[in-house]
Design a protein around this motif. Structure first.
Motif, PDB file in Angstrom:
ATOM      1  N   LEU A   1      -7.052   0.681   3.261  1.00 16.61           N
ATOM      2  CA  LEU A   1      -6.446  -0.345   4.111  1.00 16.61           C
ATOM      3  C   LEU A   1      -4.952  -0.098   4.119  1.00 16.61           C
ATOM      4  O   LEU A   1      -4.357   0.163   3.075  1.00 16.61           O
ATOM      5  N   SER A   2      -4.369  -0.162   5.290  1.00 20.36           N
ATOM      6  CA  SER A   2      -2.918  -0.073   5.409  1.00 20.36           C
ATOM      7  C   SER A   2      -2.438  -1.384   6.016  1.00 20.36           C
ATOM      8  O   SER A   2      -3.125  -1.983   6.839  1.00 20.36           O
ATOM      9  N   PHE A   3      -1.260  -1.807   5.589  1.00 20.04           N
ATOM     10  CA  PHE A   3      -0.685  -3.016   6.169  1.00 20.04           C
ATOM     11  C   PHE A   3       0.823  -2.886   6.176  1.00 20.04           C
ATOM     12  O   PHE A   3       1.387  -2.016   5.519  1.00 20.04           O
ATOM     13  N   ARG A   4       1.450  -3.739   6.963  1.00 20.65           N
ATOM     14  CA  ARG A   4       2.913  -3.716   7.001  1.00 20.65           C
ATOM     15  C   ARG A   4       3.461  -5.131   6.963  1.00 20.65           C
ATOM     16  O   ARG A   4       2.838  -6.075   7.458  1.00 20.65           O
ATOM     17  N   ILE A   5       4.646  -5.213   6.340  1.00 19.33           N
ATOM     18  CA  ILE A   5       5.336  -6.494   6.267  1.00 19.33           C
ATOM     19  C   ILE A   5       6.812  -6.264   6.550  1.00 19.33           C
ATOM     20  O   ILE A   5       7.336  -5.164   6.353  1.00 19.33           O
ATOM     21  N   LEU A   6       7.455  -7.299   7.009  1.00 22.01           N
ATOM     22  CA  LEU A   6       8.882  -7.250   7.286  1.00 22.01           C
ATOM     23  C   LEU A   6       9.633  -7.643   6.020  1.00 22.01           C
ATOM     24  O   LEU A   6       9.369  -8.685   5.422  1.00 22.01           O
ATOM     25  N   CYS A   7      10.561  -6.790   5.609  1.00 24.59           N
ATOM     26  CA  CYS A   7      11.346  -7.041   4.399  1.00 24.59           C
ATOM     27  C   CYS A   7      12.808  -6.772   4.713  1.00 24.59           C
ATOM     28  O   CYS A   7      13.181  -5.628   4.995  1.00 24.59           O
ATOM     29  N   ASN A   8      13.619  -7.828   4.693  1.00 21.29           N
ATOM     30  CA  ASN A   8      15.055  -7.693   4.990  1.00 21.29           C
ATOM     31  C   ASN A   8      15.307  -6.956   6.307  1.00 21.29           C
ATOM     32  O   ASN A   8      16.170  -6.091   6.384  1.00 21.29           O
ATOM     33  N   GLY A   9      14.528  -7.292   7.306  1.00 19.58           N
ATOM     34  CA  GLY A   9      14.696  -6.701   8.630  1.00 19.58           C
ATOM     35  C   GLY A   9      14.092  -5.316   8.789  1.00 19.58           C
ATOM     36  O   GLY A   9      14.203  -4.712   9.852  1.00 19.58           O
ATOM     37  N   ILE A  10      13.446  -4.796   7.753  1.00 16.75           N
ATOM     38  CA  ILE A  10      12.824  -3.471   7.816  1.00 16.75           C
ATOM     39  C   ILE A  10      11.312  -3.630   7.708  1.00 16.75           C
ATOM     40  O   ILE A  10      10.811  -4.345   6.837  1.00 16.75           O
ATOM     41  N   MET A  11      10.586  -2.948   8.602  1.00 18.56           N
ATOM     42  CA  MET A  11       9.129  -2.970   8.536  1.00 18.56           C
ATOM     43  C   MET A  11       8.692  -1.958   7.480  1.00 18.56           C
ATOM     44  O   MET A  11       8.996  -0.775   7.578  1.00 18.56           O
ATOM     45  N   VAL A  12       8.011  -2.438   6.442  1.00 15.35           N
ATOM     46  CA  VAL A  12       7.555  -1.579   5.352  1.00 15.35           C
ATOM     47  C   VAL A  12       6.035  -1.486   5.428  1.00 15.35           C
ATOM     48  O   VAL A  12       5.344  -2.505   5.513  1.00 15.35           O
ATOM     49  N   SER A  13       5.535  -0.260   5.396  1.00 11.85           N
ATOM     50  CA  SER A  13       4.090  -0.019   5.442  1.00 11.85           C
ATOM     51  C   SER A  13       3.562   0.322   4.059  1.00 11.85           C
ATOM     52  O   SER A  13       4.240   0.984   3.268  1.00 11.85           O
ATOM     53  N   PHE A  14       2.333  -0.101   3.808  1.00  8.20           N
ATOM     54  CA  PHE A  14       1.662   0.141   2.536  1.00  8.20           C
ATOM     55  C   PHE A  14       0.275   0.696   2.818  1.00  8.20           C
ATOM     56  O   PHE A  14      -0.335   0.346   3.821  1.00  8.20           O
ATOM     57  N   ARG A  15      -0.214   1.529   1.920  1.00  7.14           N
ATOM     58  CA  ARG A  15      -1.568   2.081   2.042  1.00  7.14           C
ATOM     59  C   ARG A  15      -2.288   1.895   0.721  1.00  7.14           C
ATOM     60  O   ARG A  15      -1.840   2.386  -0.313  1.00  7.14           O
ATOM     61  N   LEU A  16      -3.399   1.155   0.775  1.00 10.15           N
ATOM     62  CA  LEU A  16      -4.211   0.880  -0.412  1.00 10.15           C
ATOM     63  C   LEU A  16      -5.512   1.680  -0.315  1.00 10.15           C
ATOM     64  O   LEU A  16      -6.418   1.309   0.424  1.00 10.15           O
ATOM     65  N   PRO A  17      -5.617   2.779  -1.055  1.00  4.58           N
ATOM     66  CA  PRO A  17      -6.851   3.578  -1.001  1.00  4.58           C
ATOM     67  C   PRO A  17      -7.906   3.029  -1.954  1.00  4.58           C
ATOM     68  O   PRO A  17      -7.582   2.465  -3.003  1.00  4.58           O
ATOM     69  N   ALA A  18      -9.152   3.202  -1.594  1.00  6.02           N
ATOM     70  CA  ALA A  18     -10.269   2.899  -2.497  1.00  6.02           C
ATOM     71  C   ALA A  18     -10.750   4.243  -3.046  1.00  6.02           C
ATOM     72  O   ALA A  18     -11.117   5.128  -2.283  1.00  6.02           O
ATOM     73  N   GLN A  19     -10.732   4.374  -4.344  1.00  7.67           N
ATOM     74  CA  GLN A  19     -11.136   5.636  -4.986  1.00  7.67           C
ATOM     75  C   GLN A  19     -12.653   5.615  -5.199  1.00  7.67           C
ATOM     76  O   GLN A  19     -13.149   5.563  -6.329  1.00  7.67           O
ATOM     77  N   ILE A  20     -13.379   5.669  -4.100  1.00 12.26           N
ATOM     78  CA  ILE A  20     -14.835   5.504  -4.122  1.00 12.26           C
ATOM     79  C   ILE A  20     -15.514   6.589  -4.949  1.00 12.26           C
ATOM     80  O   ILE A  20     -16.415   6.307  -5.749  1.00 12.26           O
ATOM     81  N   ASP A  21     -15.096   7.830  -4.801  1.00 18.55           N
ATOM     82  CA  ASP A  21     -15.731   8.906  -5.556  1.00 18.55           C
ATOM     83  C   ASP A  21     -15.515   8.765  -7.059  1.00 18.55           C
ATOM     84  O   ASP A  21     -16.392   9.097  -7.854  1.00 18.55           O
ATOM     85  N   ARG A  22     -14.361   8.248  -7.451  1.00 18.77           N
ATOM     86  CA  ARG A  22     -14.116   8.011  -8.882  1.00 18.77           C
ATOM     87  C   ARG A  22     -15.028   6.920  -9.420  1.00 18.77           C
ATOM     88  O   ARG A  22     -15.573   7.028 -10.522  1.00 18.77           O
ATOM     89  N   ILE A  23     -15.194   5.855  -8.642  1.00 23.00           N
ATOM     90  CA  ILE A  23     -16.097   4.772  -9.049  1.00 23.00           C
ATOM     91  C   ILE A  23     -17.531   5.304  -9.115  1.00 23.00           C
ATOM     92  O   ILE A  23     -18.275   5.009 -10.050  1.00 23.00           O
ATOM     93  N   TYR A  24     -17.895   6.114  -8.140  1.00 27.49           N
ATOM     94  CA  TYR A  24     -19.237   6.705  -8.118  1.00 27.49           C
ATOM     95  C   TYR A  24     -19.488   7.509  -9.397  1.00 27.49           C
ATOM     96  O   TYR A  24     -20.542   7.380 -10.030  1.00 27.49           O
ATOM     97  N   MET A  25     -18.512   8.316  -9.809  1.00 29.51           N
ATOM     98  CA  MET A  25     -18.649   9.109 -11.037  1.00 29.51           C
ATOM     99  C   MET A  25     -18.781   8.199 -12.262  1.00 29.51           C
ATOM    100  O   MET A  25     -19.593   8.471 -13.155  1.00 29.51           O
ATOM    101  N   LEU A  26     -18.016   7.115 -12.296  1.00 32.85           N
ATOM    102  CA  LEU A  26     -18.114   6.167 -13.419  1.00 32.85           C
ATOM    103  C   LEU A  26     -19.492   5.513 -13.472  1.00 32.85           C
ATOM    104  O   LEU A  26     -20.070   5.357 -14.555  1.00 32.85           O
ATOM    105  N   LEU A  27     -20.017   5.139 -12.309  1.00 30.04           N
ATOM    106  CA  LEU A  27     -21.351   4.539 -12.270  1.00 30.04           C
ATOM    107  C   LEU A  27     -22.402   5.536 -12.743  1.00 30.04           C
ATOM    108  O   LEU A  27     -23.340   5.166 -13.460  1.00 30.04           O
ATOM    109  N   GLN A  28     -22.259   6.790 -12.350  1.00 32.02           N
ATOM    110  CA  GLN A  28     -23.205   7.832 -12.764  1.00 32.02           C
ATOM    111  C   GLN A  28     -23.227   7.987 -14.280  1.00 32.02           C
ATOM    112  O   GLN A  28     -24.279   8.212 -14.871  1.00 32.02           O
ATOM    113  N   ARG A  29     -22.069   7.868 -14.903  1.00 33.73           N
ATOM    114  CA  ARG A  29     -21.961   8.063 -16.354  1.00 33.73           C
ATOM    115  C   ARG A  29     -22.328   6.823 -17.163  1.00 33.73           C
ATOM    116  O   ARG A  29     -22.515   6.916 -18.368  1.00 33.73           O
ATOM    117  N   ASP A  30     -22.418   5.671 -16.512  1.00 39.97           N
ATOM    118  CA  ASP A  30     -22.665   4.416 -17.218  1.00 39.97           C
ATOM    119  C   ASP A  30     -24.153   4.268 -17.553  1.00 39.97           C
ATOM    120  O   ASP A  30     -24.984   4.066 -16.669  1.00 39.97           O
TER     121      ASP A  30
END
Length: 146
Positions: free
Chosen positions: A44-73
């Motif tokens: 998910l990416s989102f943007r917010i206005l901060c002090n007159g500047i539009m700042v973008s953020f990107r939140l990745p989901a590390q699905i393959d890492r979670i998948y590996m953890l589930l496999q080992r559990d």
């Protein structure tokens, strides 16, 4: 110990919709979804206005890492050791983390940009601040070199 939310049955789309609503209520002006090659929501990416500047953020989901953890559990049932389950778990964990970050902002303990700063995107490269620092072996943060 099993990973947080490993038994969730809540669909990725429902969770990410909840996240989008929380981000919008907190001041995000746009939210974008990204999908991987298997059409699974992976960031998910989102943007917010901060002090007159539009700042973008990107939140990745590390699905393959979670998948590996589930496999080992050993405690996780086989039916929960799928990539689809890993996606559901990854997004629930991210939702919980976002709720905690927004609670800090609501309690005026930090600003929104501050809590999401590692995920701020460089508009020229698309890399997050964390990715840039990591690529430079965190030289900017090395007190010995300053």
């Amino acid at each position: 110990m099993p990973i947080l939310n490993y038994t969730t049955s809540i669909a990725v789309e429902k969770t990410t919709s909840e996240i989008q609503g929380k981000l919008a209520r907190a001041g995000a002006q746009a939210v974008m979804t990204e999908y991987d090659d298997e059409q699974v929501l992976c960031a998910l990416s989102f943007r917010i206005l901060c002090n007159g500047i539009m700042v973008s953020f990107r939140l990745p989901a590390q699905i393959d890492r979670i998948y590996m953890l589930l496999q080992r559990d050993d405690k996780a049932p086989r039916k929960l050791k799928t990539r689809d389950q890993a996606a559901r778990v990854a997004w629930r964990i991210i939702k919980d983390w976002i709720e905690a970050q927004l609670a800090i902002v609501e309690a005026e303990q930090a600003e929104m940009v501050e809590v999401f700063l590692p995920y701020a995107q460089n508009p020229a490269t698309g890399k997050t601040l964390f990715e840039q620092l990591s690529n430079d072996q965190f030289a900017l943060l090395d007190y010995k070199s300053h």
